[in-house]
Design an enzyme around this catalytic site. Sequence first.
Site, PDB file in Angstrom:
ATOM      1  N   CYS A   1      21.863 -84.692  65.792  1.00 51.85           N
ATOM      2  CA  CYS A   1      21.770 -86.137  65.989  1.00 51.85           C
ATOM      3  C   CYS A   1      21.263 -86.527  67.370  1.00 51.85           C
ATOM      4  O   CYS A   1      21.123 -87.711  67.672  1.00 51.85           O
ATOM      5  CB  CYS A   1      23.129 -86.786  65.711  1.00 51.85           C
ATOM      6  SG  CYS A   1      23.707 -86.440  64.033  1.00 51.85           S
TER       7      CYS A   1
ATOM      8  N   HIS B   1      26.395 -93.521  71.834  1.00 49.04           N
ATOM      9  CA  HIS B   1      26.179 -92.766  70.593  1.00 49.04           C
ATOM     10  C   HIS B   1      27.147 -93.271  69.532  1.00 49.04           C
ATOM     11  O   HIS B   1      26.746 -93.556  68.411  1.00 49.04           O
ATOM     12  CB  HIS B   1      26.385 -91.281  70.847  1.00 49.04           C
ATOM     13  CG  HIS B   1      26.117 -90.428  69.657  1.00 49.04           C
ATOM     14  ND1 HIS B   1      24.875 -90.333  69.072  1.00 49.04           N
ATOM     15  CD2 HIS B   1      26.941 -89.622  68.921  1.00 49.04           C
ATOM     16  CE1 HIS B   1      24.926 -89.516  68.036  1.00 49.04           C
ATOM     17  NE2 HIS B   1      26.166 -89.075  67.915  1.00 49.04           N
TER      18      HIS B   1
ATOM     19  N   GLU C   1      33.302 -89.918  74.137  1.00 50.54           N
ATOM     20  CA  GLU C   1      32.201 -90.576  74.844  1.00 50.54           C
ATOM     21  C   GLU C   1      32.699 -91.622  75.832  1.00 50.54           C
ATOM     22  O   GLU C   1      32.188 -91.706  76.957  1.00 50.54           O
ATOM     23  CB  GLU C   1      31.233 -91.214  73.845  1.00 50.54           C
ATOM     24  CG  GLU C   1      30.027 -91.850  74.541  1.00 50.54           C
ATOM     25  CD  GLU C   1      28.985 -92.388  73.585  1.00 50.54           C
ATOM     26  OE1 GLU C   1      27.892 -92.757  74.053  1.00 50.54           O
ATOM     27  OE2 GLU C   1      29.267 -92.466  72.366  1.00 50.54           O
TER      28      GLU C   1
ATOM     29  N   LYS D   1      25.089 -98.519  66.168  1.00 47.00           N
ATOM     30  CA  LYS D   1      25.328 -97.875  64.873  1.00 47.00           C
ATOM     31  C   LYS D   1      26.290 -98.693  64.020  1.00 47.00           C
ATOM     32  O   LYS D   1      26.374 -98.474  62.809  1.00 47.00           O
ATOM     33  CB  LYS D   1      25.869 -96.457  65.062  1.00 47.00           C
ATOM     34  CG  LYS D   1      24.832 -95.457  65.553  1.00 47.00           C
ATOM     35  CD  LYS D   1      25.416 -94.047  65.620  1.00 47.00           C
ATOM     36  CE  LYS D   1      24.397 -93.041  66.147  1.00 47.00           C
ATOM     37  NZ  LYS D   1      24.112 -93.249  67.586  1.00 47.00           N
TER      38      LYS D   1
ATOM     39  N   HIS E   1      24.419 -94.432  60.967  1.00 41.67           N
ATOM     40  CA  HIS E   1      24.001 -93.279  61.767  1.00 41.67           C
ATOM     41  C   HIS E   1      22.777 -92.636  61.138  1.00 41.67           C
ATOM     42  O   HIS E   1      22.869 -91.998  60.087  1.00 41.67           O
ATOM     43  CB  HIS E   1      25.156 -92.281  61.854  1.00 41.67           C
ATOM     44  CG  HIS E   1      24.927 -91.171  62.822  1.00 41.67           C
ATOM     45  ND1 HIS E   1      23.788 -91.057  63.586  1.00 41.67           N
ATOM     46  CD2 HIS E   1      25.705 -90.089  63.156  1.00 41.67           C
ATOM     47  CE1 HIS E   1      23.868 -89.978  64.336  1.00 41.67           C
ATOM     48  NE2 HIS E   1      25.013 -89.374  64.096  1.00 41.67           N
TER      49      HIS E   1
ATOM     50  N   PHE F   1      25.775 -82.266  66.441  1.00 41.75           N
ATOM     51  CA  PHE F   1      26.526 -81.080  66.054  1.00 41.75           C
ATOM     52  C   PHE F   1      25.921 -79.865  66.765  1.00 41.75           C
ATOM     53  O   PHE F   1      24.703 -79.717  66.850  1.00 41.75           O
ATOM     54  CB  PHE F   1      26.436 -80.858  64.545  1.00 41.75           C
ATOM     55  CG  PHE F   1      27.356 -81.727  63.719  1.00 41.75           C
ATOM     56  CD1 PHE F   1      28.155 -82.699  64.297  1.00 41.75           C
ATOM     57  CD2 PHE F   1      27.417 -81.566  62.338  1.00 41.75           C
ATOM     58  CE1 PHE F   1      28.987 -83.492  63.531  1.00 41.75           C
ATOM     59  CE2 PHE F   1      28.250 -82.353  61.557  1.00 41.75           C
ATOM     60  CZ  PHE F   1      29.040 -83.322  62.154  1.00 41.75           C
TER      61      PHE F   1
END
Length: 419
Positions: free
Chosen positions: A166, A306, A317, A336, A341, A402
């Site tokens: 991502c 994010h 985060e 998002k 996402h 990931f």
Amino acid sequence: MKRVVITGLGAITPLGNSVAEFWQNIIKGKSGAGPITKFDASLFKTRFAHEVRNFDAERYFERKEIRKYDLFTQYAVAASDEALADSGLDLGALTDAQRAEIGVIWASGNGGISTFEQQLEEFYEGDGTPRFNPFFIPKMIVDIAAGVISIRHRFYGPNYATVSACASSNTAIISAFDTIRMGKAEIMVTGGSEAAITKSSIGGFGASQALSKNNENPEKASRPFDRDRDGFVAGEGAGALVLEELEHAKARGAKIYAEIAGGGMAADAYHLTGTPADGHGARLGMEKALKDAGIAANKIGSVNAHATSTPQGDLSELNAVQSVFGDHPVLITATKSMTGHLLGAAGAIESIISALSVNTGIVPATINLENLDANAPQGLQIVTGNSVKTSQEFVMNNTFGFGGHTATTIFRKFSDTSD
């Protein structure tokens, strides 16, 4: 190092199939979520997503050509076509020497996953005879979108794909930025695309407990930082940016949306899918981006986080943001909440938002944030309710993937007198 500016934008998103429509819906705080229509999701634990609507591939390809390309490549071509038209480049007048100075770095986390899924289904439902589509491999491989954009316009410059889950699109944008400022190209088409609303993708993310299960209220399901968040909502689409060396852009009288000031990449080196509580990798990426841009943290006006709406990731985060910015009153938004996402394409559409945000001074709101998680750091200024107008010279955009990948970009309000 040469200075790099953004001269063209293109978007295919759950909130509109043009940059203008997309941006207006972002400012309005709309959600693109709804029931999945791309396959029968009735037996899945998650039955909704942020799908692209009303996409017409025949606007971009001859009908017989469409079968050659997976949807993620179709989205890539559509977004890049818009960005190139927006840039004002006279493509028909380019010489071969000029085309050699234009490259493509494109990202996707999953590539042609729908093609892969379809071909395996057809094989196992058949009589065992290995009959595969001759376009199977080129439709599936992640780099093909970069190749198709290059072939379509005869761009002979650097051409490849980036994959960092991502964080893929931000990785692509940083790579394109570096390519131009090091003098290896004058113009780069960059961004990312994803078309992963498929049975295997939704099933796989669902099995890893990453997806929201709020099937009763999809538009409220993507709720970054909220105490009741229960996972991300899958999205699809593409975002494209035309990056250009400043003097080249000025020489042809191009409009300039923003300047790319810096980029930073790092790693959590922690877990396959999880993030450390202190956001170590995220902090390193942000610090490296600030160093690359040559600015202090207090120069940043807003951060597009994010913030996927996962319980662990959001707090990680926020802890990283607090460690980087301290008491500096940086505004935080999580778009998002509106787009879902877009996985490997997330950084691309969020870079478009960031560029327009620094250009206009508008910071979009985080929707669906009703009750801030009690474990979130205190004193953070998360924009909720409505978009706000502010004076800001720099905007930061975070993406994480990931595998522990982190990539952060910084956009600067363009001024010809900037250092």
